[in-house]
Write a protein that holds these residues in place. Sequence first.
Motif, PDB file in Angstrom:
ATOM      1  N   UNK A 219      54.702  16.996  41.699  1.00 13.24           N
ATOM      2  CA  UNK A 219      55.550  15.898  41.243  1.00 13.24           C
ATOM      3  C   UNK A 219      54.888  14.578  41.614  1.00 13.24           C
ATOM      4  N   UNK A 220      54.678  13.719  40.621  1.00 10.35           N
ATOM      5  CA  UNK A 220      54.057  12.420  40.855  1.00 10.35           C
ATOM      6  C   UNK A 220      54.934  11.324  40.282  1.00 10.35           C
ATOM      7  N   UNK A 246      55.203  20.199  37.729  1.00  7.30           N
ATOM      8  CA  UNK A 246      56.361  21.069  37.876  1.00  7.30           C
ATOM      9  C   UNK A 246      56.964  21.307  36.496  1.00  7.30           C
ATOM     10  N   UNK A 247      56.604  22.419  35.884  1.00 11.27           N
ATOM     11  CA  UNK A 247      57.088  22.728  34.543  1.00 11.27           C
ATOM     12  C   UNK A 247      58.252  23.700  34.563  1.00 11.27           C
ATOM     13  N   UNK A 248      58.885  23.821  35.736  1.00  5.87           N
ATOM     14  CA  UNK A 248      60.029  24.707  35.841  1.00  5.87           C
ATOM     15  C   UNK A 248      61.240  24.203  35.084  1.00  5.87           C
ATOM     16  N   UNK A 249      61.245  22.912  34.746  1.00  7.26           N
ATOM     17  CA  UNK A 249      62.332  22.326  33.973  1.00  7.26           C
ATOM     18  C   UNK A 249      61.777  21.648  32.729  1.00  7.26           C
ATOM     19  N   UNK A 252      61.989  16.428  29.810  1.00  7.95           N
ATOM     20  CA  UNK A 252      62.918  15.338  29.535  1.00  7.95           C
ATOM     21  C   UNK A 252      63.789  14.976  30.718  1.00  7.95           C
ATOM     22  N   UNK A 253      63.974  15.904  31.658  1.00 11.97           N
ATOM     23  CA  UNK A 253      64.819  15.615  32.807  1.00 11.97           C
ATOM     24  C   UNK A 253      64.171  14.557  33.695  1.00 11.97           C
ATOM     25  N   UNK A 254      64.970  13.772  34.413  1.00  8.28           N
ATOM     26  CA  UNK A 254      64.381  12.738  35.271  1.00  8.28           C
ATOM     27  C   UNK A 254      63.332  13.283  36.224  1.00  8.28           C
ATOM     28  N   UNK A 255      63.568  14.488  36.780  1.00  3.10           N
ATOM     29  CA  UNK A 255      62.566  15.064  37.671  1.00  3.10           C
ATOM     30  C   UNK A 255      61.314  15.445  36.898  1.00  3.10           C
ATOM     31  N   UNK A 256      61.480  15.878  35.648  1.00  2.00           N
ATOM     32  CA  UNK A 256      60.317  16.172  34.830  1.00  2.00           C
ATOM     33  C   UNK A 256      59.862  14.958  34.053  1.00  2.00           C
ATOM     34  N   UNK A 272      50.445  24.197  34.598  1.00  2.00           N
ATOM     35  CA  UNK A 272      51.313  24.526  35.731  1.00  2.00           C
ATOM     36  C   UNK A 272      50.735  25.744  36.416  1.00  2.00           C
ATOM     37  N   UNK A 273      50.537  25.658  37.720  1.00  2.00           N
ATOM     38  CA  UNK A 273      50.050  26.799  38.486  1.00  2.00           C
ATOM     39  C   UNK A 273      51.027  27.956  38.366  1.00  2.00           C
ATOM     40  N   UNK A 274      52.310  27.630  38.351  1.00  2.00           N
ATOM     41  CA  UNK A 274      53.335  28.661  38.244  1.00  2.00           C
ATOM     42  C   UNK A 274      54.412  28.214  37.271  1.00  2.00           C
ATOM     43  N   UNK A 275      54.847  29.125  36.403  1.00  2.00           N
ATOM     44  CA  UNK A 275      55.966  28.868  35.496  1.00  2.00           C
ATOM     45  C   UNK A 275      57.237  29.544  35.996  1.00  2.00           C
TER      46      UNK A 275
END
Length: 537
Positions: A219-220, A246-249, A252-256, A272-275
């Motif tokens: 996350x940057x 972090x492609x877990x979400x 479009x989300x604020x964290x993403x 993404x290292x992990x999905x």
Amino acid sequence: MTEKPHDKDVRRLLRRRYLLGAAGVGVTAAIAGCGSSDDSTSDEEDDDEEADIEAEPDDNEVDVHETALRVGAQYALRFDGEDGILGVPDIGAWTNGTPGTPVLGAYDSADPDVVDQHLEWMLEHGIDWINISTGFADQQLDILRDVVLKSPLVDAFDISILTGLGGRYEHEPGRGYDFDLQTNRDQLVEDFATFGEIANLENYLHFDDRPVLYLYTALVAGDVKGAVEEAREATGVNPYLIGDLNMGNSPALPRGGGQITAAGPAFDALTAFSMFPPLDSEAFPGILRARYRAWRLAAYHYDCAFIPGFEPGFDASAKDWSEATGETPRGKVLERDPDRFAETCSIAAEFAGSTPDAVLVSTFNEWPEHTNIEPSEEEGNAYLETVADVFEESPVDRFEINEWTPVTLEFDRTGKPGGGDDRELAFQLEEIEALSDEESLVTYAAGEEGPNAGVVFIEGAFRSHAGPDGAIRSLGGPTSRTTFYLQAATSKVTALRLVGSPAVVDDNTATVYVADERFGQVELGQTGGSGVEYVVD
């Protein structure tokens, strides 16, 4: 599935490799595949093996497997045999912290025979790019220089390194690694200078004529692009940056969305290292396809390549190093299943296709999280063979970017609802419809998600939630801008219909852009209603 070798066979193969290396036998004659070996000699016959090998070199060639696209694998060099893991003190044999059992046992990453065996397995199954998780740690870089790069097989590979930001960069909870902080910008300059020395190693991977640096970022935030430009100017080093996000979400989300707006302009490629998660292993392929689609579109929107990353499973339940590090096992598990992994590989191939046309397996040998495809006592070569089989031919179906049209809503203002809700909101969306004249091209109702949705949000859209008359999706976000892609050709879109109501702010306006061209503007009116229809044409 190829039968896995017994321990005796593995020891014989490793000793064979040593003897051949000492005898100066060429690369193509130097390695015999574990899976293809039908060596049935007894222990008493081992002493005669050197002469047999030299007399019959054709039986000891590596069968290099060709693939239709570049296949890379994340590769760890941190295993220290019975002494544990480099940088993690007093844990004993590292195999105590994994659910699986490596065929090679509790090996040492600095053992040339082990590295040779790993490279052989990879070549035999179509992997010719290794992304090595060294960071800038001296011990692991020494293994790279002194062992990996001296393997007789290394010329068949391209090599890049992965470095993480954790521990060296300042991290703010909820915001991540903020590159508005001068300390983080200074650290990036230092890292670029260090990388400049590493990038001159033999066999180093270049994309776009630049050495590849994989940044494990998670996350940057802040001015990442400005920080990268400063580091390039200060050091004269110009890496091709693969940003691990972090492609877990949804992006479009604020964290993403916060990270895609910061990372997109700064990086050359996204991955993404992990999905993982989700926790539902059965639903994982469908969720993976939806995530790949959203992030492939987001990467395209910011002129980045997209390199799908994927794993065969995840299980850190045995990774209990709490006495040494304070770390406790993670409870989330993605169960391993060869059939589901084959489907995962196919989905990754479907969403590759940008330049470079590549995928990255996470991982070859991250045993403590059980994401490894390296052969195990329990599963043999099953996961390596799946990689070879799936990527041998080009996928029948490829994701087509030109079938999607970007739409951006730029709001004059956003507002916070209050009461502890800090979201920046402008509009409560209920429905979107794209029209060609009066013909409906695609519709979207709030709450529709998954791999078949005809609208994909990549910026400025919060999760759908229940409203007074059905599901709604709040739009706005920190940039006062919402961007989504419609599954319709740009040339056919003649009108957009939005259904919903303004949020928080009265008398707001939204300027609409379709494929970066100004399409129109709508007055949103007063808050407090629902089901209001707005048509832009």
